[in-house]
Design an enzyme around this catalytic site. Structure first.
Site, short mmCIF file in Angstrom:
data_model
loop_
_atom_site.label_atom_id
_atom_site.label_comp_id
_atom_site.label_asym_id
_atom_site.label_seq_id
_atom_site.Cartn_x
_atom_site.Cartn_y
_atom_site.Cartn_z
N CYS A 117 -26.36 -21.36 11.97
CA CYS A 117 -26.34 -22.50 11.60
C CYS A 117 -25.63 -23.83 12.22
O CYS A 117 -25.72 -24.86 12.26
CB CYS A 117 -26.10 -22.69 9.94
SG CYS A 117 -24.65 -22.05 9.78
N GLU B 211 -25.70 -25.04 1.59
CA GLU B 211 -25.28 -24.77 2.76
C GLU B 211 -26.55 -24.80 3.50
O GLU B 211 -26.98 -23.45 3.47
CB GLU B 211 -24.36 -23.81 2.90
CG GLU B 211 -23.11 -23.67 2.40
CD GLU B 211 -21.98 -24.03 3.28
OE1 GLU B 211 -22.20 -24.60 4.41
OE2 GLU B 211 -20.78 -23.93 3.20
P1 NAD Z 1 -34.36 -19.19 4.44
O1 NAD Z 1 -34.12 -20.48 3.85
O2 NAD Z 1 -35.78 -18.79 4.72
O3 NAD Z 1 -33.99 -17.99 3.54
C1 NAD Z 1 -32.58 -18.06 2.92
C2 NAD Z 1 -32.48 -17.17 1.76
O4 NAD Z 1 -33.37 -17.68 0.73
C3 NAD Z 1 -32.86 -15.63 1.79
O5 NAD Z 1 -32.15 -14.78 1.03
C4 NAD Z 1 -34.41 -15.77 1.33
O6 NAD Z 1 -35.18 -14.75 0.67
C5 NAD Z 1 -34.21 -16.86 0.26
N1 NAD Z 1 -35.36 -17.65 -0.09
C6 NAD Z 1 -36.51 -17.91 0.33
N2 NAD Z 1 -37.52 -18.57 -0.26
C7 NAD Z 1 -36.94 -18.63 -1.61
C8 NAD Z 1 -37.24 -19.51 -2.82
N3 NAD Z 1 -38.55 -20.15 -2.72
N4 NAD Z 1 -36.40 -19.39 -3.76
C9 NAD Z 1 -35.30 -18.66 -3.73
N5 NAD Z 1 -34.82 -18.10 -2.48
C10 NAD Z 1 -35.68 -17.99 -1.39
O7 NAD Z 1 -33.41 -19.10 5.54
P2 NAD Z 1 -33.42 -18.17 6.51
O8 NAD Z 1 -34.47 -18.45 7.96
O9 NAD Z 1 -33.13 -16.75 6.40
O10 NAD Z 1 -32.05 -18.61 7.50
C11 NAD Z 1 -31.98 -19.66 8.45
C12 NAD Z 1 -31.54 -20.97 7.93
O11 NAD Z 1 -30.26 -20.84 7.00
C13 NAD Z 1 -31.21 -22.04 8.95
O12 NAD Z 1 -31.97 -23.27 8.50
C14 NAD Z 1 -29.86 -22.01 8.79
O13 NAD Z 1 -29.44 -23.08 9.52
C15 NAD Z 1 -29.44 -21.93 7.57
N6 NAD Z 1 -28.09 -21.55 7.50
C16 NAD Z 1 -27.15 -22.37 7.06
C17 NAD Z 1 -25.65 -22.05 7.04
C18 NAD Z 1 -24.55 -22.78 6.30
O14 NAD Z 1 -23.55 -22.54 6.14
N7 NAD Z 1 -24.99 -24.24 6.34
C19 NAD Z 1 -25.43 -20.63 7.23
C20 NAD Z 1 -26.44 -19.84 7.58
C21 NAD Z 1 -27.61 -20.19 7.62
#
Ligand code: NAD
Length: 527
Positions: A310, A273
């Site tokens: 998102c 997602e």
């Molecule tokens: P992010 O990708 O920076 O972080 C998401 C999660 O991944 C966090 O828990 C983070 O700690 C973890 N993470 C970061 N690097 C990682 C790695 N190398 N390995 C494993 N885990 C890791 O995203 P964000 O800035 O927290 O959230 C915003 C993004 O999420 C936006 O792009 C938004 O569109 C998306 N989002 C999508 C949905 C959906 O349902 N499609 C819902 C909410 C948010």
């Protein structure tokens, strides 16, 4: 009266401040673990003060061990430990009952608001969706998720049956913007189908899931059913790498970049997602009686949660018939948003410099103009690590849309920002071509009651969650419809039975072939 202290460990109304910071713990092998190392870089979003002790876990060996220990056939499946389906239904029933209590509802609403400041209505929305989800899966509905089917075979005694089978050890990785709803619905979905999840939520907000987990355990969830880790993203990346094939599926919600990284590490064992660059098209059937509603919905979609959804409306196409009425209304609504009620507030992953750099880069496009916003909020104490920008809209001329700036124009800005494009009938091919070129396919809205217009756009696009009609919106991830991207075989979903089944289980076919031996069967010569 509910005795909150039976499951909560902090008070988001009076506690959680620099004198008495809230303490978050990891859960491993059924035990809550006090950490010795905490993050120092997570200030309270509205004041900049220290308010939370979130573990900075670096040693994840115990979590890896538990991934190794979980069998491929899961904690339960249709032929093993089937009483667990009923047990989970009961946990949901008890938890939903507790969440109906106003004190509990207020506790979670306030806790969400402390870590992810958005309006009370938006925070409450998450709590209510989570409660309704629990209600939906109270009683027998958990077992119904694993319903199988059968087909008659070719001869007597043969019958083929399709089963939903768990993956075993899995992981849920959740972002910051929906601190309760996303990890709660995904972790429960994983459990329902028989998996044992390791849950990791963004550390800025993980306290909310931690408290929810305590509530579930209080309601009868065995505490060893899942592990919960608080660590930095890069540490989780290392954990995934070291877990090798023992981690059989990662369900990731977050940015595109991280999703792609994990897809490589896990060799594709991922359900995604990810980012949204969500479009809305206001069709040609202008009707003044709908103008206020459409404007209001556009404002909600673009700027609720300060644009940190998102599903936020990132690109708004307005048919020229609506332009004169709609744009002034959008401006007025945006100007009404204020920090006091958090209708606009801190942006947790984009600071002001990054935000303004992006706005200015778009304003270099010939004919582009800032319709409103583009400035920092006044009179605030939001720390500099976070963004604090006004709701902003930049208009791009349709003739410039498909040019060399397309990639920049369609970049997801996780803050209060949208691009507006006015089009006329003859521009529709450009509109459609730009929809074809947008790389994300999460949500979309076609605001029109013209069924031929709707049909034309629907049949040529693929967004996973698409609203149509005059009341169409881009945001909305409730428990009553599928929410998720489409057009990618790795797409995950959230919320509904179909989303849970598709994301959290695989198909297994068992063919019974028990006889009797056919009288006419000719015995082969085995000598
Ligand atoms: P992010 O990708 O920076 O972080 C998401 C999660 O991944 C966090 O828990 C983070 O700690 C973890 N993470 C970061 N690097 C990682 C790695 N190398 N390995 C494993 N885990 C890791 O995203 P964000 O800035 O927290 O959230 C915003 C993004 O999420 C936006 O792009 C938004 O569109 C998306 N989002 C999508 C949905 C959906 O349902 N499609 C819902 C909410 C948010």
């Amino acid at each position: 009266m509910v005795n909150l202290s039976k499951f909560t460990t902090l008070d988001p109304l009076k506690g959680m401040n620099k004198e008495d910071p809230g303490n978050v713990q990891n859960l491993v092998s059924g035990e809550w673990i006090e950490s010795s190392q905490f993050r120092k870089d997570i200030p309270e979003p509205l004041t900049g003060e220290h308010f939370l002790n979130v573990p900075d876990t670096k040693d994840f060996s115990a979590f890896i061990k538990n991934l190794e220990a979980c069998p491929k056939s899961g904690l339960h499946n249709p032929l093993k430990n089937v009483e667990r389906y009923l047990m989970l239904g009961e946990v949901c029933a008890r938890a939903s009952e507790l969440m109906r209590n106003k004190q509990v509802e207020e506790f979670f609403t306030r806790l969400i608001q402390r870590v992810m400041p958005k309006t009370k209505k938006q925070c409450l929305g998450e709590v209510v969706v989570t409660r309704l989800f629990l209600e939906n899966f109270s009683g027998d509905n958990v077992r119904f998720l694993s319903r199988s089917f059968s087909n008659p075979g070719d001869h007597l005694g043969q019958e083929s049956s399709g089963y939903r089978w768990p993956f075993g050890a899995v992981s849920v990785i959740a972002p910051f913007n929906f601190p309760l709803e996303i990890p709660a619905l995904q972790a429960l979905g994983a459990l329902f189908m028989g998996n044992r999840p390791l849950v990791k939520v963004d550390s800025k907000v993980s306290v909310v899931f931690e408290q929810f987990l305590r509530l579930l355990i209080h309601c009868g969830l065995p505490s060893s059913d899942l592990d919960f880790i608080n660590c930095r993203g890069e540490i989780m990346g290392k954990l995934i790498e070291q877990s090798k094939t023992n981690l059989r599926l990662v369900q990731f919600t977050g940015s595109k970049e991280v999703a792609e990284k994990i897809a490589v590490t896990t060799k594709g064992r991922i359900k995604i997602e990810d980012a949204g660059f969500d479009w809305k098209i206001i069709g040609p059937d202008y009707d003044p009686k709908w103008a206020d509603y459409v404007a209001w919905q556009c404002d909600e979609d673009a700027y609720n949660a300060s644009g940190q959804k998102c599903s936020a409306q990132s690109l708004l196409f307005i048919h020229e018939n609506w332009e004169k009425d709609l744009i002034p209304k959008l401006r007025k609504l945006a100007l009404k948003r204020k920090l006091e009620d958090l209708s606009i507030g801190p942006v947790l992953t984009w600071n002001n410099t990054q935000f303004l750099d992006h706005v200015n880069s778009l304003l270099k496009i010939p004919g582009a103009r800032c319709l409103f916003g583009g400035k920092e909020l006044a009179n605030h104490s939001i720390p500099k690590v976070y963004g604090s920008m006004q709701p902003t809209a930049v208009e791009i001329p349709i003739k410039e849309l498909l040019g060399k700036s397309f990639h920049n124009v369609t970049k997801e800005i996780f803050g209060p920002f949208q691009v507006i494009v006015v089009y006329e009938d003859s521009d529709l091919p450009i509109v459609k071509e730009s929809l074809e070129q947008i790389s994300q396919n999460l949500t979309a809205a076609i605001v029109s009651n013209d069924v031929v217009f709707q049909q034309d756009l629907l049949s040529n696009t693929i967004n996973g969650t698409t609203y149509i009609g005059m009341k169409a919106r881009t945001t909305g991830a409730p428990q009553n419809h599928w929410f998720g991207p489409s057009g990618d075989p790795r797409s995950a979903g959230i919320g509904t039975p179909e989303a849970i089944i598709t994301t959290w289980s695989g198909h297994r076919e068992i063919i019974k072939d028990v006889g009797p031996l056919d009288q006419k069967w000719v015995v082969p010569d085995i000598s």
